[in-house]
Motif scaffolding. Structure first.
Motif, PDB file in Angstrom:
ATOM      1  N   LYS A 238       0.834  -1.205   0.000  1.00  0.00           N
ATOM      2  CA  LYS A 238       0.000   0.000   0.000  1.00  0.00           C
ATOM      3  C   LYS A 238       0.869   1.255   0.000  1.00  0.00           C
ATOM      4  O   LYS A 238       0.630   2.194  -0.764  1.00  0.00           O
ATOM      5  CB  LYS A 238      -0.905  -0.009   1.235  1.00  0.00           C
ATOM      6  CG  LYS A 238      -1.794   1.224   1.373  1.00  0.00           C
ATOM      7  CD  LYS A 238      -2.386   1.329   2.766  1.00  0.00           C
ATOM      8  CE  LYS A 238      -1.318   1.744   3.770  1.00  0.00           C
ATOM      9  NZ  LYS A 238      -1.870   1.992   5.117  1.00  0.00           N
ATOM     10  N   ASP A 239       1.893   1.264   0.844  1.00  0.00           N
ATOM     11  CA  ASP A 239       2.754   2.432   0.958  1.00  0.00           C
ATOM     12  C   ASP A 239       3.701   2.596  -0.234  1.00  0.00           C
ATOM     13  O   ASP A 239       4.268   3.670  -0.441  1.00  0.00           O
ATOM     14  CB  ASP A 239       3.577   2.358   2.245  1.00  0.00           C
ATOM     15  CG  ASP A 239       2.723   2.471   3.494  1.00  0.00           C
ATOM     16  OD1 ASP A 239       1.586   2.992   3.391  1.00  0.00           O
ATOM     17  OD2 ASP A 239       3.176   2.033   4.572  1.00  0.00           O
ATOM     18  N   ASN A 262      -9.386  -1.626   3.054  1.00  0.00           N
ATOM     19  CA  ASN A 262     -10.098  -0.414   2.638  1.00  0.00           C
ATOM     20  C   ASN A 262      -9.234   0.534   1.811  1.00  0.00           C
ATOM     21  O   ASN A 262      -9.755   1.492   1.236  1.00  0.00           O
ATOM     22  CB  ASN A 262     -10.636   0.326   3.859  1.00  0.00           C
ATOM     23  CG  ASN A 262     -11.775  -0.431   4.529  1.00  0.00           C
ATOM     24  OD1 ASN A 262     -12.447  -1.232   3.893  1.00  0.00           O
ATOM     25  ND2 ASN A 262     -11.977  -0.190   5.820  1.00  0.00           N
ATOM     26  N   ALA A 263      -7.938   0.256   1.754  1.00  0.00           N
ATOM     27  CA  ALA A 263      -7.064   1.091   0.932  1.00  0.00           C
ATOM     28  C   ALA A 263      -7.118   0.695  -0.546  1.00  0.00           C
ATOM     29  O   ALA A 263      -6.541   1.383  -1.391  1.00  0.00           O
ATOM     30  CB  ALA A 263      -5.627   1.004   1.433  1.00  0.00           C
ATOM     31  N   PHE A 264      -7.806  -0.414  -0.843  1.00  0.00           N
ATOM     32  CA  PHE A 264      -7.860  -0.951  -2.206  1.00  0.00           C
ATOM     33  C   PHE A 264      -9.298  -1.169  -2.644  1.00  0.00           C
ATOM     34  O   PHE A 264     -10.192  -1.369  -1.822  1.00  0.00           O
ATOM     35  CB  PHE A 264      -7.113  -2.286  -2.288  1.00  0.00           C
ATOM     36  CG  PHE A 264      -5.636  -2.201  -2.027  1.00  0.00           C
ATOM     37  CD1 PHE A 264      -4.737  -2.016  -3.071  1.00  0.00           C
ATOM     38  CD2 PHE A 264      -5.136  -2.303  -0.733  1.00  0.00           C
ATOM     39  CE1 PHE A 264      -3.378  -1.944  -2.831  1.00  0.00           C
ATOM     40  CE2 PHE A 264      -3.775  -2.236  -0.486  1.00  0.00           C
ATOM     41  CZ  PHE A 264      -2.900  -2.050  -1.544  1.00  0.00           C
ATOM     42  N   THR A 265      -9.501  -1.168  -3.947  1.00  0.00           N
ATOM     43  CA  THR A 265     -10.766  -1.613  -4.528  1.00  0.00           C
ATOM     44  C   THR A 265     -10.501  -2.823  -5.410  1.00  0.00           C
ATOM     45  O   THR A 265      -9.396  -2.982  -5.947  1.00  0.00           O
ATOM     46  CB  THR A 265     -11.407  -0.511  -5.391  1.00  0.00           C
ATOM     47  OG1 THR A 265     -10.496  -0.136  -6.444  1.00  0.00           O
ATOM     48  CG2 THR A 265     -11.731   0.722  -4.551  1.00  0.00           C
ATOM     49  N   ASP A 266     -11.492  -3.690  -5.555  1.00  0.00           N
ATOM     50  CA  ASP A 266     -11.378  -4.797  -6.500  1.00  0.00           C
ATOM     51  C   ASP A 266     -11.352  -4.215  -7.910  1.00  0.00           C
ATOM     52  O   ASP A 266     -12.236  -3.439  -8.292  1.00  0.00           O
ATOM     53  CB  ASP A 266     -12.572  -5.745  -6.375  1.00  0.00           C
ATOM     54  CG  ASP A 266     -12.562  -6.526  -5.075  1.00  0.00           C
ATOM     55  OD1 ASP A 266     -11.469  -6.757  -4.539  1.00  0.00           O
ATOM     56  OD2 ASP A 266     -13.648  -6.889  -4.591  1.00  0.00           O
ATOM     57  N   PHE A 267     -10.334  -4.586  -8.693  1.00  0.00           N
ATOM     58  CA  PHE A 267     -10.250  -4.100 -10.066  1.00  0.00           C
ATOM     59  C   PHE A 267     -10.639  -5.206 -11.036  1.00  0.00           C
ATOM     60  O   PHE A 267     -11.506  -5.018 -11.887  1.00  0.00           O
ATOM     61  CB  PHE A 267      -8.854  -3.564 -10.369  1.00  0.00           C
ATOM     62  CG  PHE A 267      -8.764  -2.844 -11.683  1.00  0.00           C
ATOM     63  CD1 PHE A 267      -9.308  -1.585 -11.824  1.00  0.00           C
ATOM     64  CD2 PHE A 267      -8.146  -3.430 -12.781  1.00  0.00           C
ATOM     65  CE1 PHE A 267      -9.250  -0.909 -13.048  1.00  0.00           C
ATOM     66  CE2 PHE A 267      -8.079  -2.773 -13.996  1.00  0.00           C
ATOM     67  CZ  PHE A 267      -8.630  -1.511 -14.135  1.00  0.00           C
ATOM     68  N   VAL A 268      -9.990  -6.360 -10.924  1.00  0.00           N
ATOM     69  CA  VAL A 268     -10.439  -7.568 -11.634  1.00  0.00           C
ATOM     70  C   VAL A 268     -10.533  -8.632 -10.560  1.00  0.00           C
ATOM     71  O   VAL A 268      -9.558  -9.330 -10.257  1.00  0.00           O
ATOM     72  CB  VAL A 268      -9.467  -7.984 -12.758  1.00  0.00           C
ATOM     73  CG1 VAL A 268     -10.051  -9.165 -13.543  1.00  0.00           C
ATOM     74  CG2 VAL A 268      -9.177  -6.822 -13.702  1.00  0.00           C
ATOM     75  N   ARG A 269     -11.707  -8.747  -9.959  1.00  0.00           N
ATOM     76  CA  ARG A 269     -11.884  -9.580  -8.768  1.00  0.00           C
ATOM     77  C   ARG A 269     -11.453 -11.012  -8.990  1.00  0.00           C
ATOM     78  O   ARG A 269     -10.743 -11.599  -8.175  1.00  0.00           O
ATOM     79  CB  ARG A 269     -13.347  -9.541  -8.318  1.00  0.00           C
ATOM     80  CG  ARG A 269     -13.633 -10.354  -7.058  1.00  0.00           C
ATOM     81  CD  ARG A 269     -15.123 -10.523  -6.839  1.00  0.00           C
ATOM     82  NE  ARG A 269     -15.772  -9.263  -6.599  1.00  0.00           N
ATOM     83  CZ  ARG A 269     -16.008  -8.749  -5.397  1.00  0.00           C
ATOM     84  NH1 ARG A 269     -15.624  -9.425  -4.327  1.00  0.00           N
ATOM     85  NH2 ARG A 269     -16.635  -7.612  -5.258  1.00  0.00           N
ATOM     86  N   GLU A 270     -11.873 -11.609 -10.104  1.00  0.00           N
ATOM     87  CA  GLU A 270     -11.618 -13.033 -10.325  1.00  0.00           C
ATOM     88  C   GLU A 270     -10.138 -13.334 -10.529  1.00  0.00           C
ATOM     89  O   GLU A 270      -9.706 -14.477 -10.337  1.00  0.00           O
ATOM     90  CB  GLU A 270     -12.442 -13.553 -11.514  1.00  0.00           C
ATOM     91  CG  GLU A 270     -12.128 -12.918 -12.859  1.00  0.00           C
ATOM     92  CD  GLU A 270     -12.885 -11.617 -13.117  1.00  0.00           C
ATOM     93  OE1 GLU A 270     -12.963 -11.223 -14.305  1.00  0.00           O
ATOM     94  OE2 GLU A 270     -13.402 -11.016 -12.156  1.00  0.00           O
ATOM     95  N   GLU A 271      -9.341 -12.345 -10.888  1.00  0.00           N
ATOM     96  CA  GLU A 271      -7.907 -12.554 -11.098  1.00  0.00           C
ATOM     97  C   GLU A 271      -7.063 -11.955  -9.974  1.00  0.00           C
ATOM     98  O   GLU A 271      -5.841 -11.869 -10.086  1.00  0.00           O
ATOM     99  CB  GLU A 271      -7.468 -11.987 -12.453  1.00  0.00           C
ATOM    100  CG  GLU A 271      -8.127 -12.665 -13.647  1.00  0.00           C
ATOM    101  CD  GLU A 271      -7.812 -14.159 -13.749  1.00  0.00           C
ATOM    102  OE1 GLU A 271      -6.818 -14.612 -13.134  1.00  0.00           O
ATOM    103  OE2 GLU A 271      -8.566 -14.864 -14.451  1.00  0.00           O
ATOM    104  N   LYS A 272      -7.708 -11.510  -8.899  1.00  0.00           N
ATOM    105  CA  LYS A 272      -7.032 -10.963  -7.716  1.00  0.00           C
ATOM    106  C   LYS A 272      -6.135  -9.772  -8.066  1.00  0.00           C
ATOM    107  O   LYS A 272      -4.984  -9.665  -7.624  1.00  0.00           O
ATOM    108  CB  LYS A 272      -6.218 -12.058  -7.004  1.00  0.00           C
ATOM    109  CG  LYS A 272      -7.045 -13.279  -6.622  1.00  0.00           C
ATOM    110  CD  LYS A 272      -8.159 -12.923  -5.641  1.00  0.00           C
ATOM    111  CE  LYS A 272      -9.055 -14.105  -5.316  1.00  0.00           C
ATOM    112  NZ  LYS A 272      -8.375 -15.147  -4.578  1.00  0.00           N
TER     113      LYS A 272
END
Length: 279
Positions: A238-239, A262-272
């Motif tokens: 994150k940092d 909470n510092a991240f959002t899912d971008f391509v959930r199925e591929e992590k």
């Protein structure tokens, strides 16, 4: 070596003392790795290296630095393949690359690069997408021997069929054979693929952040960490990321239970694949 029967509780104490000695003497910290995994690896190491007990292995490790790289071969993860999980690289190509194109220069960190399969996969992908020349790749691992193998870029010929199929499934825009030469049962990847690569020893446990990364790929490394160490590594990532930078994890890894989720959002959930929030 004569096998010595040691009660399990005593054996667990020996293992913890061995890991403490490894940290204090050589600054490699495996103390918070998942115990079941580290115990299995250490048992294999003790048997293969010819020690009757973990205490004997510890004593030798403290007095013979030459034993360290031999032990690290068992403790560090060195199982990979090029374009492993092709869907991950296809998502990188189709979903992440369009965002990366908006930057005039890029920094990519392959954390826990092992012997280099994922590094070469990403460099080839970036070359095919026209991003290689504006990118610096940081390939890091705690195992110096693995880093040397990665820098050499030489792999067994019998692995290349799988590499080639994975590359095709990932949406490759060329033939993988364009990037290597084969001889004597091995393939050597072109040295031009390493022109923008920085190889470096780095521990996710004890070392500091790499600043201003646009993409971090750390796959199938944290599955060997306990929850506290996973949290520490995710905080490091994150940092290290720019705002709206991307983080790619392995298929069995996720952010769900991390305090950094909470510092991240899912971008391509199925591929992590996750994206650092802008705020």
């Amino acid at each position: 070596m004569t096998e010595v029967t040691v009660p399990e509780k005593i054996e667990d104490i020996e293992i913890r003392l061995l890991l403490e000695a490894l940290f204090l003497k050589y600054h490699y910290d495996f103390r918070n790795y998942a115990m079941a995994s580290i115990k299995r690896r250490l048992k294999q190491a003790r048997q293969q290296l010819g020690f009757a007990t973990f205490s004997a292995l510890q004593e030798s490790l403290l007095h013979d630095p030459a034993l360290l790289p031999r032990l690290l071969r068992y403790l560090t993860v060195q199982v990979s393949e090029m374009f492993r999980d092709p869907g991950y690289f296809k998502a990188m190509r189709e979903k992440v690359v369009p965002h990366l194109r908006t930057y005039p220069s890029l920094k990519v960190w392959i954390a826990g690069c092992s012997t280099g399969e994922e590094l070469y996969s990403l460099v080839i992908l970036f070359r095919e997408e026209g991003l290689e020349d504006r990118t610096i790749f940081y390939a890091t691992d705690i195992n110096h021997e693995a880093l040397q193998a990665a820098e050499a870029g030489i792999f067994a010929l019998d692995r290349v069929a799988l590499f080639t199929e994975n590359h095709r499934k990932s949406g490759g825009k060329s033939s993988l054979s364009d990037y290597y030469q084969a001889a004597y049962g091995r393939v050597s990847f072109d040295k031009s693929l390493r022109r923008n690569v920085v190889f470096s020893d780095h521990s996710l446990v004890t070392d500091a952040v790499f600043a201003e990364m646009h993409l971090i790929s750390c796959r199938n490394v944290m599955i060997y960490f306990d929850s506290g160490l996973q949290d520490h590594a995710l905080g490091l990532f994150k940092d290290s990321l720019v705002r709206k930078g991307f983080l790619g994890l392995g298929s069995k890894e996720n952010l769900r239970f991390s305090r950094h989720a909470n510092a991240f959002t899912d971008f391509v959930r199925e591929e992590k694949i996750y994206q650092r929030r802008a705020e």
